[in-house]
Write an enzyme that holds these catalytic residues in place. Structure first.
Site, PDB file in Angstrom:
ATOM      1  N   GLU A 195       8.266 -51.644 -42.122  1.00 18.06           N
ATOM      2  CA  GLU A 195       9.050 -51.818 -40.883  1.00 18.06           C
ATOM      3  C   GLU A 195       8.373 -50.611 -39.888  1.00 18.06           C
ATOM      4  OE1 GLU A 195      11.686 -52.720 -44.260  1.00 18.06           O
ATOM      5  OE2 GLU A 195      10.883 -50.573 -43.633  1.00 18.06           O
ATOM      6  N   TYR A 215      -1.475 -52.322 -37.993  1.00 18.40           N
ATOM      7  CA  TYR A 215      -1.266 -53.026 -39.188  1.00 18.40           C
ATOM      8  C   TYR A 215      -1.571 -54.391 -39.167  1.00 18.40           C
ATOM      9  CZ  TYR A 215       1.935 -49.276 -39.739  1.00 18.40           C
ATOM     10  OH  TYR A 215       2.233 -47.855 -39.815  1.00 18.40           O
TER      11      TYR A 215
END
Length: 170
Positions: free
Chosen positions: A109, A121
């Protein structure tokens, strides 16, 4: 620009004070020292890695790994060492470690406002798959849920090799 490649290794109890210092400066709702101590002690399904230069820790990452799933729970780099490839080194090491434990899929998250981390990411092949409304308790900001495909697939191994080459050439 990576000035000096850090050594990346598993976190020990001796590292907790330095890691907690980075954590307090990096996050608005930091983990406690006790949380890091528990991460080190309960290391059967969780792993924390530190990046260090000399004897100074400059970043860390923590993750859980159960069966084929790895969950990155925390990443932070000391402000004075950001934008030098340290988080990239840590993620590569975490993924290598996870693969060695039989993990095939990674998740995490990230704050909706943390676009810098989101770009990192995405570079690693993570894709947004959902939202956790009001996830962060300090300000009830939403969390974006990111997942990878099978990190042992040719696509991901080629991607990670390319990231390694890019890092080494900087």
């Amino acid at each position: 620009m990576l000035v000096m490649k850090p050594e990346v290794r598993r976190m020990t109890m001796n590292d907790v004070d330095q890691v907690h210092d980075i954590e307090r400066r990096a996050h608005s709702n930091p983990w406690s020292k006790l949380t890091f101590q528990r991460e080190v002690i309960g290391s059967h399904h969780n792993t924390c890695l530190v990046a260090e230069i000399g004897e100074r820790i400059i970043g860390f990452t923590c993750m859980y790994h159960i069966l084929e799933e790895g969950h990155i729970t925390n990443v932070a780099v000391d402000a004075s060492h950001q934008n030098r490839g340290i988080a990239t080194c840590l993620l590569l090491a975490a993924i290598d470690y996870a693969c060695g434990r039989g993990v095939k899929y990674m998740t995490l998250e990230v704050r909706k406002s943390n676009t810098k981390a989101q770009h990192l990411y995405i570079k690693f092949g993570f894709r947004m798959k959902g939202i956790r409304k009001g996830y962060y308790t300090d300000n009830y900001e939403d969390a974006l849920i990111f997942w990878t495909g099978d990190i042992t697939s040719e696509y991901y191994t080629d991607l990670f090799d390319e990231i390694r080459r890019d890092l080494e050439n900087k």
